[in-house]
Design a protein around this motif. Structure first.
Motif, PDB file in Angstrom:
ATOM      1  N   LEU A  79       0.791  -1.341  -0.139  1.00  0.00           N
ATOM      2  CA  LEU A  79       0.123   0.112   0.223  1.00  0.00           C
ATOM      3  C   LEU A  79       0.866   1.214   0.106  1.00  0.00           C
ATOM      4  CD1 LEU A  79      -2.546  -0.928   2.722  1.00  0.00           C
ATOM      5  CD2 LEU A  79      -2.992  -0.850   0.405  1.00  0.00           C
ATOM      6  N   PRO A  80       0.537   2.222  -0.641  1.00  0.00           N
ATOM      7  CA  PRO A  80       1.152   3.804  -0.643  1.00  0.00           C
ATOM      8  C   PRO A  80       1.271   4.008   0.900  1.00  0.00           C
ATOM      9  CG  PRO A  80      -0.361   3.540  -2.397  1.00  0.00           C
ATOM     10  CD  PRO A  80      -0.757   2.468  -1.469  1.00  0.00           C
ATOM     11  N   VAL A  81       2.256   4.621   1.383  1.00  0.00           N
ATOM     12  CA  VAL A  81       2.399   5.075   2.653  1.00  0.00           C
ATOM     13  C   VAL A  81       1.248   5.906   3.157  1.00  0.00           C
ATOM     14  CG1 VAL A  81       4.000   6.268   4.585  1.00  0.00           C
ATOM     15  CG2 VAL A  81       5.012   4.646   2.651  1.00  0.00           C
ATOM     16  N   ASP A  82       1.004   6.984   2.429  1.00  0.00           N
ATOM     17  CA  ASP A  82       0.162   8.224   2.937  1.00  0.00           C
ATOM     18  C   ASP A  82      -1.331   7.572   3.025  1.00  0.00           C
ATOM     19  OD1 ASP A  82      -0.138   7.809   0.045  1.00  0.00           O
ATOM     20  OD2 ASP A  82       0.144   9.800  -0.429  1.00  0.00           O
ATOM     21  N   SER A  83      -1.662   6.469   2.607  1.00  0.00           N
ATOM     22  CA  SER A  83      -3.028   5.942   2.344  1.00  0.00           C
ATOM     23  C   SER A  83      -3.370   5.042   3.647  1.00  0.00           C
ATOM     24  CB  SER A  83      -3.245   5.120   0.932  1.00  0.00           C
ATOM     25  OG  SER A  83      -2.671   3.786   1.123  1.00  0.00           O
ATOM     26  N   ILE A  84      -2.132   4.733   4.636  1.00  0.00           N
ATOM     27  CA  ILE A  84      -2.341   3.719   5.582  1.00  0.00           C
ATOM     28  C   ILE A  84      -3.584   4.120   6.589  1.00  0.00           C
ATOM     29  CG2 ILE A  84      -1.313   2.815   7.622  1.00  0.00           C
ATOM     30  CD1 ILE A  84      -0.274   1.451   4.909  1.00  0.00           C
ATOM     31  N   CYS A  85      -3.470   5.176   7.077  1.00  0.00           N
ATOM     32  CA  CYS A  85      -4.388   5.687   8.035  1.00  0.00           C
ATOM     33  C   CYS A  85      -5.653   5.928   7.738  1.00  0.00           C
ATOM     34  CB  CYS A  85      -4.054   7.148   8.607  1.00  0.00           C
ATOM     35  SG  CYS A  85      -2.423   7.091   9.856  1.00  0.00           S
ATOM     36  N   SER A  86      -5.966   6.253   6.413  1.00  0.00           N
ATOM     37  CA  SER A  86      -7.185   6.192   5.798  1.00  0.00           C
ATOM     38  C   SER A  86      -7.984   4.700   5.719  1.00  0.00           C
ATOM     39  CB  SER A  86      -7.335   7.064   4.499  1.00  0.00           C
ATOM     40  OG  SER A  86      -6.482   6.518   3.830  1.00  0.00           O
ATOM     41  N   ARG A  87      -6.831   3.762   5.145  1.00  0.00           N
ATOM     42  CA  ARG A  87      -7.262   2.704   5.095  1.00  0.00           C
ATOM     43  C   ARG A  87      -7.688   1.923   6.187  1.00  0.00           C
ATOM     44  NH1 ARG A  87      -5.938  -0.169   0.344  1.00  0.00           N
ATOM     45  NH2 ARG A  87      -6.887  -2.209   1.242  1.00  0.00           N
ATOM     46  N   ALA A  88      -6.924   2.210   7.381  1.00  0.00           N
ATOM     47  CA  ALA A  88      -7.118   1.823   8.647  1.00  0.00           C
ATOM     48  C   ALA A  88      -8.538   2.247   9.166  1.00  0.00           C
ATOM     49  CB  ALA A  88      -5.911   1.840   9.587  1.00  0.00           C
ATOM     50  N   GLY A  89      -8.845   3.509   9.093  1.00  0.00           N
ATOM     51  CA  GLY A  89     -10.143   3.873   9.620  1.00  0.00           C
ATOM     52  C   GLY A  89     -11.160   3.386   8.891  1.00  0.00           C
ATOM     53  N   ASN A  90     -11.111   2.986   7.565  1.00  0.00           N
ATOM     54  CA  ASN A  90     -12.097   2.332   6.924  1.00  0.00           C
ATOM     55  C   ASN A  90     -12.363   1.052   7.122  1.00  0.00           C
ATOM     56  OD1 ASN A  90     -12.582   4.722   5.397  1.00  0.00           O
ATOM     57  ND2 ASN A  90     -11.256   4.355   3.855  1.00  0.00           N
ATOM     58  N   TYR A  91     -11.267   0.385   7.182  1.00  0.00           N
ATOM     59  CA  TYR A  91     -11.297  -1.079   7.900  1.00  0.00           C
ATOM     60  C   TYR A  91     -11.796  -1.286   9.185  1.00  0.00           C
ATOM     61  CZ  TYR A  91      -9.337  -5.829   8.770  1.00  0.00           C
ATOM     62  OH  TYR A  91      -9.204  -7.035   9.159  1.00  0.00           O
ATOM     63  N   LEU A  92     -11.407  -0.366  10.095  1.00  0.00           N
ATOM     64  CA  LEU A  92     -11.975  -0.469  11.409  1.00  0.00           C
ATOM     65  C   LEU A  92     -13.676  -0.175  11.342  1.00  0.00           C
ATOM     66  CD1 LEU A  92     -11.481  -1.123  14.144  1.00  0.00           C
ATOM     67  CD2 LEU A  92     -10.867   1.295  14.657  1.00  0.00           C
ATOM     68  N   GLN A  93     -14.031   0.886  10.566  1.00  0.00           N
ATOM     69  CA  GLN A  93     -15.424   1.224  10.443  1.00  0.00           C
ATOM     70  C   GLN A  93     -16.073  -0.141   9.610  1.00  0.00           C
ATOM     71  OE1 GLN A  93     -16.350   4.106  11.706  1.00  0.00           O
ATOM     72  NE2 GLN A  93     -18.463   3.484  11.502  1.00  0.00           N
ATOM     73  N   GLU A  94     -15.471  -0.665   8.874  1.00  0.00           N
ATOM     74  CA  GLU A  94     -16.498  -1.708   8.203  1.00  0.00           C
ATOM     75  C   GLU A  94     -16.397  -3.082   9.307  1.00  0.00           C
ATOM     76  OE1 GLU A  94     -14.327  -2.792   4.799  1.00  0.00           O
ATOM     77  OE2 GLU A  94     -14.762  -1.153   3.763  1.00  0.00           O
ATOM     78  N   PHE A  95     -15.424  -2.935  10.060  1.00  0.00           N
ATOM     79  CA  PHE A  95     -15.513  -4.240  10.964  1.00  0.00           C
ATOM     80  C   PHE A  95     -16.541  -3.969  11.882  1.00  0.00           C
ATOM     81  CE2 PHE A  95     -14.250  -5.929  15.299  1.00  0.00           C
ATOM     82  CZ  PHE A  95     -14.261  -7.333  15.250  1.00  0.00           C
ATOM     83  N   LEU A  96     -16.609  -2.426  12.629  1.00  0.00           N
ATOM     84  CA  LEU A  96     -17.502  -2.287  13.560  1.00  0.00           C
ATOM     85  C   LEU A  96     -19.199  -2.509  13.167  1.00  0.00           C
ATOM     86  CD1 LEU A  96     -15.810   0.835  15.283  1.00  0.00           C
ATOM     87  CD2 LEU A  96     -15.981  -1.731  16.157  1.00  0.00           C
ATOM     88  N   GLN A  97     -19.305  -1.922  11.819  1.00  0.00           N
ATOM     89  CA  GLN A  97     -20.588  -2.042  11.173  1.00  0.00           C
ATOM     90  C   GLN A  97     -20.914  -3.488  11.025  1.00  0.00           C
ATOM     91  OE1 GLN A  97     -22.180   0.840  10.518  1.00  0.00           O
ATOM     92  NE2 GLN A  97     -23.802  -0.363   9.757  1.00  0.00           N
ATOM     93  N   ALA A  98     -19.907  -4.354  10.900  1.00  0.00           N
ATOM     94  CA  ALA A  98     -20.244  -5.695  10.538  1.00  0.00           C
ATOM     95  C   ALA A  98     -20.867  -6.511  12.224  1.00  0.00           C
ATOM     96  CB  ALA A  98     -19.111  -6.685  10.127  1.00  0.00           C
ATOM     97  N   GLN A  99     -20.327  -5.781  13.021  1.00  0.00           N
ATOM     98  CA  GLN A  99     -20.649  -6.356  14.405  1.00  0.00           C
ATOM     99  C   GLN A  99     -22.209  -5.973  14.837  1.00  0.00           C
ATOM    100  OE1 GLN A  99     -18.161  -8.486  15.304  1.00  0.00           O
ATOM    101  NE2 GLN A  99     -17.585  -7.488  13.620  1.00  0.00           N
ATOM    102  N   ILE A 100     -22.904  -4.862  14.300  1.00  0.00           N
ATOM    103  CA  ILE A 100     -24.094  -4.458  14.602  1.00  0.00           C
ATOM    104  C   ILE A 100     -25.332  -5.585  14.275  1.00  0.00           C
ATOM    105  CG2 ILE A 100     -26.004  -2.720  14.310  1.00  0.00           C
ATOM    106  CD1 ILE A 100     -23.448  -0.798  13.806  1.00  0.00           C
ATOM    107  N   GLU A 101     -25.675  -6.292  14.762  1.00  0.00           N
ATOM    108  CA  GLU A 101     -26.770  -7.133  14.505  1.00  0.00           C
ATOM    109  C   GLU A 101     -28.243  -6.489  14.353  1.00  0.00           C
ATOM    110  OE1 GLU A 101     -26.904  -9.815  18.019  1.00  0.00           O
ATOM    111  OE2 GLU A 101     -24.863 -10.465  17.808  1.00  0.00           O
TER     112      GLU A 101
END
Length: 498
Positions: free
Chosen positions: A304-326
C-alpha cells in the motif's frame, strides 16, 4: 468427578502442541518462538511492585514512560476505590475510604480524640459479629452512623477488600500493564488478528531485524528501508523515515504521541491515555497495516502507499464495527407471569426487600409454600438501611436461606425479583461487588441443602414476599408465622393459588 495424574511426557507433548499453535505452525512452515514458554506462562504483574500492590509501589527512575504514567494515575484509582468491610482489621476509620454512598467514601465526623491508626474492627463486636450500635451512634454524625450500621457483616469473618465504587460489579483494573489496558480498549472492538498483533508487539515478539539478528538468523540488524538505524518494533512502526508520511496524514496522531518514546509500549501508552478510545484503535490498526506493508516490501509483494495507511485503517475499522451490529430482534412482551407451585419433592421460598425513607430502615419478607400453595412459614424482619437496593436484596436472600434451614428444610427453590443477585448466584459472580460477602454466606449455607435452586421471577410472582417485607415497617426484629400468614396478606396467597 474423577482426577487423574497425567504422565510428564504427555504434558510435554501438550505444551508443544500449544506452542506450535500459538506461533502459527503449519505442515509446510516452521515458525520462530519469539517469547520463551516460561515467559508466556508466568504472571505478568510483579516487575515494579513484586511485594506490594500498585497503590503502595514507589516510583522508579528506571521505569519506562508507560509505567511512570501509570504510577502518576494512581490518584484516579484512589478516588474510585473503597474498602468493603470484612473484619475491619485492615481499614483505618479516619484515614481510609470505607463508607458506602459517599463521593469519596471518607468519614467526615470530627472524632477529635481518635488516633489516625484506629481500625474499623474496634466498632465491631467480635462475639456477635455485629456493629457496636451504641458506640457507632455516639461517635459519628447521625447520617454516617446509619450508613455504618447498614454495612452487612459476615459471620465467616472474611478479609477486608478493595473494590471499585463506581460499578455494580465492584471490578477495577489492578495491574495497569500496557497490554492489559490495551485489552480493555480493544476487547470485541477490533478483529482478533489485530488484538494478537498488539499483544505480540507489546511483548517484543515480532520478527524485526533486531530480534532476528539476536537469534543469528540474519547478518544485519539495520533497517532495510532507510538503511540508517536498527529495526526494532518502534522503528518499524514509528521512527523510520520511509513511513513518516503515514502518520503525518492525521495531525492528532503527532499531537497525542509522547515526544520521545523509548519503546512501542511507551508510544502506545500515550494513545491509551488520551481518553478517546476510537483514536487508540485507529492507531493500533494503522500499526498493523504498516507492519503488513513492511512485510510486503521485504518479500517483494505489492504494498500500500504510505500516505494511504491511516485512511485505510479507519475504513477497515469502520467496516468491522459495522459488521458487528446485529439486526434488531423484535421485542415480544412476555405473557403476564404468575406464581407457580413447586414440585412435590421440595418447597418454594420467595423473598423480597423493602426500603422506608421515614423512618430510615429496611425490611425483608419471606414466604415458604408447598406444592399445594399452602404456607409452611412466613417471616417479616426489619434490618438496617443499606446503601444499595442490591445489598438489601442479597440480605433478603440470605435471610430466606437462614429461615429455611431453621425450619429444617432440605430441598428448596428460592425465588427473587432482583436479577443481579440471582445471576451472581447462578454464575459465581459478584466477587468484588458491595454485596459479595453476603453472596458468599448464601453459597456456604446453601451447600447444606440436599437440593437447592435459585430462580429469577418478576414482581408479579413475588407479591406475598413483598407484602411481608412492607409489613415489617412497624416492627422491630423478626416476626414469624408457621402454617399461617397475617390476615391482610392471606388474600394474596389465595390469589397466587387460584
Amino acid at each position: 468427578m474423577c482426577c487423574f495424574k497425567l504422565p510428564k511426557g504427555l504434558v510435554r507433548d501438550l505444551e508443544s502442541m500449544i506452542r506450535k499453535f500459538w506461533w502459527g505452525y503449519s505442515a509446510e512452515h516452521r515458525k520462530t518462538h519469539w517469547v520463551k514458554w516460561e515467559r508466556l506462562c508466568e504472571a505478568k504483574e510483579a516487575r515494579f511492585f513484586p511485594d506490594c500492590s500498585i497503590l503502595e509501589a514507589k516510583e522508579s527512575s528506571s521505569g519506562s514512560y508507560a509505567w511512570k504514567s501509570i504510577i502518576g494515575a494512581r490518584d484516579v484509582i484512589r478516588k474510585g476505590m473503597v474498602w468493603r468491610i470484612g473484619t475491619g482489621e485492615a481499614v483505618c476509620i479516619k484515614e481510609d475510604r470505607w463508607l458506602p454512598g459517599r463521593v469519596n467514601g471518607s468519614v467526615i465526623s470530627p472524632l477529635p480524640s481518635m488516633a489516625p491508626e484506629v481500625k474499623v474492627s474496634s466498632l465491631i463486636d467480635p462475639e456477635r459479629v455485629a456493629w457496636r450500635t451504641e458506640v457507632v451512634q455516639q461517635l459519628f454524625l447521625p447520617y454516617e452512623a446509619d450508613m455504618i450500621l447498614g454495612i452487612p457483616l459476615s459471620s465467616r469473618r472474611p478479609d477486608d477488600r478493595i473494590i471499585w465504587a463506581h460499578t455494580p460489579s465492584g471490578m477495577w483494573i489492578k495491574s495497569g500493564q500496557p497490554e492489559k489496558i490495551l485489552e480493555r480498549y480493544l476487547a470485541a472492538s477490533v478483529p482478533n488478528k489485530i488484538r494478537h498483533f498488539a499483544w505480540r508487539i507489546c511483548n517484543n515478539a515480532l520478527p524485526t531485524l533486531v530480534n532476528l539478528h539476536r537469534r543469528s538468523i540474519v547478518p544485519s540488524l539495520i533497517c532495510a528501508q532507510c538503511q540508517n538505524y536498527p529495526e526494532d518494533a518502534l522503528h518499524a512502526i514509528w521512527c523510520c523515515e520511509t513511513i513518516k508520511g503515514a502518520w503525518s496524514a492525521l495531525e492528532w496522531i503527532r499531537q497525542t504521541a509522547p515526544p520521545q518514546p523509548a519503546s512501542f509500549s511507551d508510544l502506545l501508552a500515550g494513545f491509551l491515555s488520551c481518553g478517546e478510545e476510537f483514536r487508540a484503535k485507529i492507531f493500533v490498526t494503522s500499526a498493523w497495516f504498516l507492519w503488513n506493508r513492511r512485510n510486503a516490501v521485504h518479500f517483494g509483494r505489492p504494498s500500500l502507499p504510505v500516505d494511504s495507511i491511516c485512511s485505510r485503517a479507519g475504513n477497515y475499522l469502520q467496516e468491522f464495527l459495522q459488521a458487528q451490529i446485529e439486526e434488531p430482534i423484535p421485542i415480544r412482551l412476555p405473557p403476564s407471569q404468575q406464581w407457580r407451585p413447586p414440585d412435590h419433592h421440595c418447597l418454594k421460598i420467595n423473598f423480597d426487600a423493602a426500603m422506608f425513607r421515614r423512618p430510615s430502615k429496611a425490611a425483608v419478607g419471606v414466604v415458604i409454600r408447598n406444592n399445594a400453595g399452602e404456607v409452611e412459614g412466613a417471616l417479616s424482619s426489619s434490618i438496617p438501611m443499606a446503601h444499595l437496593v442490591a445489598d438489601l436484596e442479597a440480605l433478603a436472600c440470605l435471610k430466606a436461606v437462614q429461615f429455611a434451614l431453621e425450619l429444617g428444610i432440605t430441598r428448596a427453590v428460592f425465588e427473587g425479583d432482583k436479577a443481579v443477585i440471582i445471576n451472581a448466584l447462578l454464575h459465581g459472580a459478584g466477587v468484588f461487588a458491595s454485596f459479595g460477602n453476603t453472596l458468599d454466606d448464601i453459597r456456604m449455607l446453601s451447600s447444606v441443602f440436599q437440593f437447592v435452586e435459585f430462580i429469577f421471577v418478576n414482581r408479579g410472582c413475588n407479591s406475598v414476599a413483598d407484602a411481608l417485607a412492607k409489613k415489617a415497617k412497624l416492627i422491630v426484629g423478626d416476626q414469624v408465622w408457621l402454617h399461617d400468614v397475617p390476615v391482610d396478606i392471606a388474600p394474596l396467597v389465595s390469589l397466587d393459588v387460584h
